[in-house]
Design a protein around this motif. Structure first.
Motif, mmCIF file in Angstrom:
data_model
loop_
_atom_site.group_PDB
_atom_site.id
_atom_site.type_symbol
_atom_site.label_atom_id
_atom_site.label_comp_id
_atom_site.label_asym_id
_atom_site.label_seq_id
_atom_site.Cartn_x
_atom_site.Cartn_y
_atom_site.Cartn_z
ATOM 1 N N SER A 126 0.829 -1.205 0.000
ATOM 2 C CA SER A 126 0.000 0.000 0.000
ATOM 3 C C SER A 126 0.863 1.254 0.000
ATOM 4 C CB SER A 126 -0.917 -0.003 1.226
ATOM 5 O OG SER A 126 -1.629 1.209 1.336
ATOM 6 N N LEU A 127 1.948 1.242 0.772
ATOM 7 C CA LEU A 127 2.836 2.402 0.826
ATOM 8 C C LEU A 127 3.448 2.678 -0.538
ATOM 9 C CD1 LEU A 127 4.325 4.615 2.396
ATOM 10 C CD2 LEU A 127 6.032 2.905 3.046
ATOM 11 N N GLN A 128 3.830 1.627 -1.270
ATOM 12 C CA GLN A 128 4.425 1.823 -2.591
ATOM 13 C C GLN A 128 3.433 2.486 -3.550
ATOM 14 O OE1 GLN A 128 7.833 1.217 -2.956
ATOM 15 N NE2 GLN A 128 7.293 1.067 -0.786
ATOM 16 N N THR A 129 2.176 2.081 -3.453
ATOM 17 C CA THR A 129 1.152 2.675 -4.310
ATOM 18 C C THR A 129 0.997 4.163 -4.019
ATOM 19 O OG1 THR A 129 -0.045 0.578 -4.421
ATOM 20 C CG2 THR A 129 -1.283 2.573 -4.944
ATOM 21 N N ARG A 130 0.982 4.489 -2.723
ATOM 22 C CA ARG A 130 0.799 5.890 -2.340
ATOM 23 C C ARG A 130 2.033 6.732 -2.655
ATOM 24 N NH1 ARG A 130 -0.091 5.610 3.350
ATOM 25 N NH2 ARG A 130 0.248 3.372 3.306
ATOM 26 N N LEU A 131 3.221 6.157 -2.504
ATOM 27 C CA LEU A 131 4.438 6.887 -2.857
ATOM 28 C C LEU A 131 4.472 7.181 -4.351
ATOM 29 C CD1 LEU A 131 7.124 5.022 -0.724
ATOM 30 C CD2 LEU A 131 6.451 7.416 -0.466
ATOM 31 N N ALA A 132 4.028 6.227 -5.149
ATOM 32 C CA ALA A 132 4.030 6.423 -6.601
ATOM 33 C C ALA A 132 3.059 7.518 -7.013
ATOM 34 C CB ALA A 132 3.681 5.116 -7.303
ATOM 35 N N GLY A 133 1.919 7.581 -6.311
ATOM 36 C CA GLY A 133 0.923 8.577 -6.656
ATOM 37 C C GLY A 133 1.103 9.899 -5.951
ATOM 38 N N GLY A 134 1.860 9.886 -4.853
ATOM 39 C CA GLY A 134 2.133 11.115 -4.115
ATOM 40 C C GLY A 134 1.026 11.563 -3.183
ATOM 41 N N GLY A 135 -0.037 10.791 -3.068
ATOM 42 C CA GLY A 135 -1.147 11.179 -2.196
ATOM 43 C C GLY A 135 -1.452 10.113 -1.167
ATOM 44 N N GLY A 136 -2.202 10.516 -0.139
ATOM 45 C CA GLY A 136 -2.610 9.567 0.879
ATOM 46 C C GLY A 136 -1.535 9.171 1.859
ATOM 47 N N LEU A 137 -0.422 9.893 1.877
ATOM 48 C CA LEU A 137 0.687 9.556 2.769
ATOM 49 C C LEU A 137 0.516 10.226 4.124
ATOM 50 C CD1 LEU A 137 3.447 9.920 0.093
ATOM 51 C CD2 LEU A 137 3.039 7.818 1.392
ATOM 52 N N ALA A 138 0.946 9.521 5.158
ATOM 53 C CA ALA A 138 0.897 10.079 6.501
ATOM 54 C C ALA A 138 2.085 11.004 6.721
ATOM 55 C CB ALA A 138 0.902 8.955 7.534
ATOM 56 N N ASP A 139 2.044 11.763 7.813
ATOM 57 C CA ASP A 139 3.186 12.610 8.166
ATOM 58 C C ASP A 139 4.381 11.758 8.580
ATOM 59 O OD1 ASP A 139 1.917 15.228 7.893
ATOM 60 O OD2 ASP A 139 0.705 14.621 9.606
ATOM 61 N N VAL A 140 4.085 10.620 9.218
ATOM 62 C CA VAL A 140 5.128 9.685 9.639
ATOM 63 C C VAL A 140 4.787 8.306 9.088
ATOM 64 C CG1 VAL A 140 6.240 8.534 11.597
ATOM 65 C CG2 VAL A 140 5.599 10.963 11.764
ATOM 66 N N GLN A 141 5.745 7.691 8.421
ATOM 67 C CA GLN A 141 5.557 6.333 7.904
ATOM 68 C C GLN A 141 6.606 5.404 8.523
ATOM 69 O OE1 GLN A 141 2.304 6.975 5.138
ATOM 70 N NE2 GLN A 141 3.264 5.083 5.852
ATOM 71 N N GLY A 142 6.177 4.221 8.971
ATOM 72 C CA GLY A 142 7.109 3.230 9.477
ATOM 73 C C GLY A 142 7.763 2.490 8.324
ATOM 74 N N VAL A 143 9.022 2.102 8.516
ATOM 75 C CA VAL A 143 9.755 1.313 7.526
ATOM 76 C C VAL A 143 10.432 0.158 8.240
ATOM 77 C CG1 VAL A 143 11.579 1.281 5.779
ATOM 78 C CG2 VAL A 143 10.154 3.330 6.051
ATOM 79 N N GLU A 144 10.124 -1.062 7.853
ATOM 80 C CA GLU A 144 10.730 -2.240 8.467
ATOM 81 C C GLU A 144 12.169 -2.378 7.992
ATOM 82 O OE1 GLU A 144 11.766 -6.228 9.496
ATOM 83 O OE2 GLU A 144 11.466 -5.646 7.413
ATOM 84 N N VAL A 145 13.020 -2.980 8.827
ATOM 85 C CA VAL A 145 14.447 -3.034 8.521
ATOM 86 C C VAL A 145 14.719 -3.751 7.205
ATOM 87 C CG1 VAL A 145 14.847 -5.161 9.856
ATOM 88 C CG2 VAL A 145 16.723 -3.544 9.512
ATOM 89 N N GLY A 146 13.886 -4.742 6.853
ATOM 90 C CA GLY A 146 14.078 -5.443 5.591
ATOM 91 C C GLY A 146 13.757 -4.604 4.367
ATOM 92 N N ARG A 147 13.190 -3.416 4.574
ATOM 93 C CA ARG A 147 12.839 -2.515 3.466
ATOM 94 C C ARG A 147 13.734 -1.284 3.413
ATOM 95 N NH1 ARG A 147 9.098 -5.929 0.942
ATOM 96 N NH2 ARG A 147 7.446 -6.504 2.397
#
Length: 440
Positions: free
Chosen positions: A93-114
């Motif tokens: 879901s995060l990849q979809t939102r990053l590609a579109g530039g919308g719907g992103l939170a102010d803070v996003q978690g990122v797992e170490v494997g990513r």
């Protein structure tokens, strides 16, 4: 899972309620720290800013009362969290939102494997936190944790939350019924190697209580073993090496042996059936990175207190899981978001989170504060010592762009072996095809 998971993949952590560790002694006061920061905008009535935080699973901030504390310290801020239990779903879901530039939170978690994917392929999608003074925080974090979120040209794309030093959680009541020792030091000696762990598992199964297995799943066994290795799926040059890596083969072969020996409860981690199994006594041991402790408590409930204990991990120290907090470039309140993640990842808050949830700190100052921590839920186990020693001895892992994807395909294949009886050779071929289809 976990943790780490994980953690799921590591690593992905799952929903946990956690309980206060009454016996934790923190060396030093838990001081509140907050900065003024620059404000990008204030769109709520009365100038109040709502910061959105989007995570996978539960990082424990809400459960530990940290959001409420931050809001009290900063009356102009309100925090709204959303979370997805499965990290793979979250990342997609995060990849979809990053590609579109919308719907992103102010803070996003990122797992170490990513995180390698973020630093190597998506640095233009996240804020360089040096803009807000993050470079001054470097000495507060373990070197490996800090460097993993830093690009080759020096951009800082995330602040580290926890790490996932590994141990083994076990049910002392089930061990007693099967005639096995329960002393954590004695067990650490008996399962000093993974062969010793499997041997003890076979002894357990001979007298195990009805409907109880030795381990929850061979996927968790594989994940914990591969977390003990420096190089897993990629080498330092970025080349994909998992097919010919002896460490991957060893973890695979041991996991297959456990499946074929009937030691597994055949439960998919993070599934409803797996959640229920904690209280039902469906397995006697579970590899547990530090973040798994809160999850065990949440699923086993009050009835599980005193029935669990923790011992050192077979085969040496390792790391499974751990995460970062990042600020997307498309975030609405970048300055305020940075101040929040700076506060959440500060030593005082990391120590408090370990006290209440079990998430082991990546902050060097917090690690010192929790060194004497004990957990009454886990029979008074010296968790500060066990996980602290594991964190110090764990290798600095080489992280690749698609670490989590490769790990997921391999654990999926192991699930075929234990649940469907798929031949190991066929399952490994399926794993390789899955990797090819996923990452090209």
């Amino acid at each position: 899972m976990p943790i780490c998971r994980t953690v799921r993949t590591s690593a992905a952590r799952a929903r946990s309620t956690g309980r206060t560790l009454g016996a934790v002694v923190l060396a030093g006061a838990l001081l509140a720290a907050c900065g003024s920061g620059s404000s990008d905008s204030s769109d709520e009535a009365g100038g109040k800013v709502t910061l959105t935080v989007d995570l996978f699973g539960a990082f424990g901030y809400k459960e530990a009362g940290l959001y409420a504390e931050y809001e009290k310290l900063n009356p102009g801020v309100k925090i709204k969290q959303s979370d997805t239990e499965d990290e793979a779903d979250y990342w997609k879901s995060l990849q979809t939102r990053l590609a579109g530039g919308g719907g992103l939170a102010d803070v996003q978690g990122v797992e170490v494997g990513r995180i390698a994917s973020v630093t190597q392929q998506q640095s233009d999608k996240f804020e360089d936190l040096k803009r807000y003074g993050a470079d001054k925080l470097e000495k507060e974090f373990a070197e490996a944790k800090w460097s993993a979120a830093t690009t080759e040209d020096g951009k800082i794309l995330g602040l580290g939350t926890d790490v996932g030093p590994e141990a083994m959680c076990y049910r002392t009541d089930l061990f007693k019924k099967a005639g096995l020792p329960t002393d954590r030091a004695e067990l650490a000696q008996k399962w000093a190697t993974w062969d010793g762990y499997l041997d003890l598992g076979e002894q357990y199964m001979e007298k195990a209580p009805a409907k109880s297995a030795w381990i929850d799943s061979v996927g968790s066994l594989y994940s914990i073993m591969i977390g003990q290795e420096k190089e897993r799926y990629y080498d330092a040059s970025g080349e994909l090496i998992y097919e010919n890596n002896p460490a991957v083969k060893s973890a695979w072969d041991t996991s297959v042996e456990a499946a074929e020996s009937g030691l597994s409860a055949k439960l998919d981690q993070w599934s409803p059936q797996w959640n229920q199994a904690f209280a039902a006594g469906s397995f006697a041991t579970i590899p547990c990175p530090a973040w798994m402790l809160g999850y065990v408590k949440g699923q086993a409930g009050d009835a599980g207190q005193g029935k669990w204990d923790i011992a050192k991990l077979p085969g040496g120290a390792g790391n499974w899981g751990g995460s970062y907090l990042s600020v997307p470039r498309a975030a609405e309140h970048k300055g305020e978001a940075y101040e929040l993640i700076k506060w959440l990842t500060a030593p005082e808050q990391q120590a408090k989170l370990f006290e209440k949830q079990g998430n082991f700190p990546s902050s060097t100052g917090a690690i010192e504060q929790v060194a004497d921590a004990k957990d009454p839920y886990f029979s008074g186990a010296p968790i500060g010592q066990i996980f602290g020693e594991a964190a110090k001895a764990a290798p600095v892992q080489v992280l690749g762009v698609h670490d989590a994807n490769v790990a997921q395909q391999i654990t999926n294949a192991l699930s075929e072996v234990e649940r469907k009886g798929t031949a190991p050779g066929k399952a490994w071929s399926n794993a390789k095809k899955g990797v090819e289809n996923t990452i090209g």
